[in-house]
Design an enzyme around this catalytic site. Structure first.
Site, PDB file in Angstrom:
ATOM      1  N   SER A  14       0.839  -1.099   0.109  1.00  0.00           N
ATOM      2  CA  SER A  14       0.134   0.061  -0.041  1.00  0.00           C
ATOM      3  C   SER A  14       0.731   1.270   0.000  1.00  0.00           C
ATOM      4  O   SER A  14       1.468   1.568   0.980  1.00  0.00           O
ATOM      5  CB  SER A  14      -0.861  -0.081   1.243  1.00  0.00           C
ATOM      6  OG  SER A  14      -1.648   1.124   1.321  1.00  0.00           O
ATOM      7  N   HIS A  39      -1.605  -1.011  -4.250  1.00  0.00           N
ATOM      8  CA  HIS A  39      -2.480  -0.545  -3.804  1.00  0.00           C
ATOM      9  C   HIS A  39      -2.412   1.061  -3.307  1.00  0.00           C
ATOM     10  O   HIS A  39      -1.584   1.647  -2.692  1.00  0.00           O
ATOM     11  CB  HIS A  39      -3.004  -1.213  -2.398  1.00  0.00           C
ATOM     12  CG  HIS A  39      -4.340  -0.996  -1.772  1.00  0.00           C
ATOM     13  ND1 HIS A  39      -5.369  -1.319  -2.226  1.00  0.00           N
ATOM     14  CD2 HIS A  39      -4.493  -0.377  -0.627  1.00  0.00           C
ATOM     15  CE1 HIS A  39      -6.519  -1.022  -1.269  1.00  0.00           C
ATOM     16  NE2 HIS A  39      -5.889  -0.372  -0.371  1.00  0.00           N
ATOM     17  N   ASP A  41      -4.744   4.279  -1.643  1.00  0.00           N
ATOM     18  CA  ASP A  41      -5.583   4.811  -0.786  1.00  0.00           C
ATOM     19  C   ASP A  41      -6.123   6.212  -0.824  1.00  0.00           C
ATOM     20  O   ASP A  41      -5.278   7.269  -0.675  1.00  0.00           O
ATOM     21  CB  ASP A  41      -5.153   4.723   0.647  1.00  0.00           C
ATOM     22  CG  ASP A  41      -5.169   3.300   1.074  1.00  0.00           C
ATOM     23  OD1 ASP A  41      -6.106   2.277   1.031  1.00  0.00           O
ATOM     24  OD2 ASP A  41      -4.034   2.760   1.433  1.00  0.00           O
ATOM     25  N   MET A  43      -8.444   9.127   0.121  1.00  0.00           N
ATOM     26  CA  MET A  43      -9.197   9.408   1.349  1.00  0.00           C
ATOM     27  C   MET A  43      -9.766  10.923   1.193  1.00  0.00           C
ATOM     28  O   MET A  43      -8.888  11.649   0.731  1.00  0.00           O
ATOM     29  CB  MET A  43      -8.373   9.234   2.540  1.00  0.00           C
ATOM     30  CG  MET A  43      -7.834   7.845   2.716  1.00  0.00           C
ATOM     31  SD  MET A  43      -7.121   7.763   4.299  1.00  0.00           S
ATOM     32  CE  MET A  43      -6.289   5.981   4.208  1.00  0.00           C
ATOM     33  N   HIS A  72      -8.412   2.232  -3.879  1.00  0.00           N
ATOM     34  CA  HIS A  72      -9.341   2.073  -2.877  1.00  0.00           C
ATOM     35  C   HIS A  72     -10.162   3.485  -2.500  1.00  0.00           C
ATOM     36  O   HIS A  72      -9.289   4.423  -1.942  1.00  0.00           O
ATOM     37  CB  HIS A  72      -8.661   1.485  -1.581  1.00  0.00           C
ATOM     38  CG  HIS A  72      -9.291   1.282  -0.419  1.00  0.00           C
ATOM     39  ND1 HIS A  72      -8.900   0.889   0.938  1.00  0.00           N
ATOM     40  CD2 HIS A  72     -10.612   1.408  -0.142  1.00  0.00           C
ATOM     41  CE1 HIS A  72      -9.701   0.917   1.706  1.00  0.00           C
ATOM     42  NE2 HIS A  72     -10.818   1.440   1.037  1.00  0.00           N
ATOM     43  N   MET A  74     -12.107   5.793  -0.396  1.00  0.00           N
ATOM     44  CA  MET A  74     -12.429   6.009   0.920  1.00  0.00           C
ATOM     45  C   MET A  74     -13.179   7.503   0.895  1.00  0.00           C
ATOM     46  O   MET A  74     -12.626   8.216   1.448  1.00  0.00           O
ATOM     47  CB  MET A  74     -11.337   5.907   2.103  1.00  0.00           C
ATOM     48  CG  MET A  74     -11.319   4.546   2.218  1.00  0.00           C
ATOM     49  SD  MET A  74      -9.691   4.210   3.074  1.00  0.00           S
ATOM     50  CE  MET A  74      -8.465   4.251   1.697  1.00  0.00           C
ATOM     51  N   MET A 143     -12.291  -4.596   5.246  1.00  0.00           N
ATOM     52  CA  MET A 143     -10.965  -3.787   6.194  1.00  0.00           C
ATOM     53  C   MET A 143     -10.970  -4.539   7.354  1.00  0.00           C
ATOM     54  O   MET A 143     -11.902  -5.145   8.180  1.00  0.00           O
ATOM     55  CB  MET A 143     -11.725  -2.542   6.415  1.00  0.00           C
ATOM     56  CG  MET A 143     -11.859  -1.623   5.340  1.00  0.00           C
ATOM     57  SD  MET A 143     -10.557  -1.488   4.189  1.00  0.00           S
ATOM     58  CE  MET A 143      -9.416  -0.643   5.543  1.00  0.00           C
ATOM     59  N   GLY A 151      -0.608   1.871   9.670  1.00  0.00           N
ATOM     60  CA  GLY A 151      -0.132   1.515  11.088  1.00  0.00           C
ATOM     61  C   GLY A 151      -1.017   1.104  12.125  1.00  0.00           C
ATOM     62  O   GLY A 151      -0.430   1.116  13.452  1.00  0.00           O
ATOM     63  N   ASP A 177      -7.177  -5.703   4.171  1.00  0.00           N
ATOM     64  CA  ASP A 177      -6.551  -4.231   4.163  1.00  0.00           C
ATOM     65  C   ASP A 177      -6.334  -3.933   5.656  1.00  0.00           C
ATOM     66  O   ASP A 177      -7.829  -3.383   6.277  1.00  0.00           O
ATOM     67  CB  ASP A 177      -7.229  -3.652   3.262  1.00  0.00           C
ATOM     68  CG  ASP A 177      -6.477  -2.156   3.024  1.00  0.00           C
ATOM     69  OD1 ASP A 177      -5.421  -2.060   3.613  1.00  0.00           O
ATOM     70  OD2 ASP A 177      -7.107  -1.266   2.366  1.00  0.00           O
ATOM     71  N   SER A 201       4.152  -3.063   7.215  1.00  0.00           N
ATOM     72  CA  SER A 201       5.096  -4.254   7.343  1.00  0.00           C
ATOM     73  C   SER A 201       5.922  -4.410   6.081  1.00  0.00           C
ATOM     74  O   SER A 201       6.827  -4.779   6.190  1.00  0.00           O
ATOM     75  CB  SER A 201       4.083  -5.340   7.607  1.00  0.00           C
ATOM     76  OG  SER A 201       3.696  -5.850   6.448  1.00  0.00           O
TER      77      SER A 201
HETATM   78  C1  DX5 Z   1      -6.362   2.198   5.820  1.00  0.00           C
HETATM   79  C2  DX5 Z   1      -5.784   1.702   4.410  1.00  0.00           C
HETATM   80  C3  DX5 Z   1      -4.833   0.861   4.089  1.00  0.00           C
HETATM   81  C4  DX5 Z   1      -3.356   1.270   4.600  1.00  0.00           C
HETATM   82  C5  DX5 Z   1      -2.649  -0.048   5.350  1.00  0.00           C
HETATM   83  O1  DX5 Z   1      -7.224   3.090   5.649  1.00  0.00           O
HETATM   84  O2  DX5 Z   1      -6.969   1.388   3.592  1.00  0.00           O
HETATM   85  O3  DX5 Z   1      -4.664   0.513   2.818  1.00  0.00           O
HETATM   86  O4  DX5 Z   1      -2.494   1.782   3.802  1.00  0.00           O
HETATM   87  O5  DX5 Z   1      -1.872   0.310   6.320  1.00  0.00           O
HETATM   88  P1  DX5 Z   1      -1.024  -0.736   7.174  1.00  0.00           P
HETATM   89  O6  DX5 Z   1      -0.500  -1.893   6.436  1.00  0.00           O
HETATM   90  O7  DX5 Z   1       0.001   0.066   7.708  1.00  0.00           O
HETATM   91  O8  DX5 Z   1      -2.129  -1.007   8.204  1.00  0.00           O
HETATM   92 ZN    ZN Z   2      -6.562   0.496   1.372  1.00  0.00          ZN
END
Ligand code: DX5
Ligand code: ZN
Length: 226
Positions: A14, A39, A41, A43, A72, A74, A143, A151, A177, A201
């Site tokens: 991601s 991936h 994100d 937002m 993705h 959001m 999710m 994190g 995710d 990670s």
């Molecule tokens: C969270 C996102 C994830 C995020 C995951 O709202 O949709 O894709 O990047 O991050 P980690 O792997 O750090 O939880």
């Molecule tokens: Zn995501």
């Protein structure tokens, strides 16, 4: 008729966890590490309390790497943004069932452009919220944290929902995710997930390639043994 091959294990870094001062390098790092897709994100500061990437970042990724882009959304109103993200080069677009806009016309539009379509369920949203979409999507994303930030810790209570959806949709791509590490990915694979989105990670690993390889091996074993 839907697809009837067994799902393949996929590992998706991601980009949210990469260095935003060097986004193209972050995209290349994922591809060079042997990731199956990247991936991204998106937002909107309203559906979730954070603002991240727009179509221009998807465009950067599209011209930088050849691996598919999983986008993705959001966003409270994803419908008004959809064309821009399709034009930017998204290969898979994921929309939340909890958003304001009806997913059905969006899923239809995404597929009409030859792209893959998916719906996303927040941790508290029950599996039954996905049943209306099973025939109209290529992927269901569950999710495993509350969306908004990287994190966070993996929410174990989502595991039974993974199994419930896998039982109902044996051939669909089922992704997870949030809080994904080698260990939590294996637990999700044993529950029936086959695609693993991991930010912290993988981008914080000393060697992303080794981490992708280890995650893939553990998930393949877990998924086969479930
Ligand atoms: C969270 C996102 C994830 C995020 C995951 O709202 O949709 O894709 O990047 O991050 P980690 O792997 O750090 O939880
Ligand atoms: Zn995501």
């Amino acid at each position: 008729m839907g697809k009837t091959e067994m799902p393949v294990i996929q590992i998706l870094p991601s980009l949210l966890a990469s260095d935003f001062g060097h986004l193209a390098a972050g995209c290349r790092a994922a591809e060079e590490a042997g990731a199956d897709a990247l991936h991204l994100d998106v937002m909107d500061g309203h559906f979730v309390p954070n603002l991240t990437m727009g179509p221009d970042v998807v465009r950067v990724a599209h011209r930088t790497v050849k691996i598919p882009l999983s986008v993705h959304l959001m966003c409270t109103h994803p419908a008004v943004l959809l064309d821009a993200f399709l034009e930017a080069g998204s290969d898979l677009v994921l929309v939340h069932v909890e958003a304001h806009d009806d997913p059905h016309p969006m899923l239809e539009k995404i597929r009409s452009k030859g792209r893959r379509a998916g719906v996303v369920l927040n941790p508290e949203t029950p599996a039954m919220a996905a049943w209306d979409y099973v025939e109209h999507v290529d992927e269901i994303l569950l999710m495993t944290v509350h969306p908004g930030f990287g994190g966070q810790a993996f929410l174990e209570h989502v595991l039974p929902k993974i199994s419930e959806i896998r039982d109902r949709a044996p051939y669909l791509d089922l992704s997870v995710d949030g809080g994904i590490t080698v260990e939590t990915a294996e637990a999700a694979a044993r529950a029936g997930a086959n695609a693993f989105i991991a930010g912290t990670s993988l981008y914080r690993a000393a060697n992303m390639q080794a981490e992708v390889k280890a995650m893939r091996a553990r998930c393949e074993k877990g998924f086969a043994e479930r």
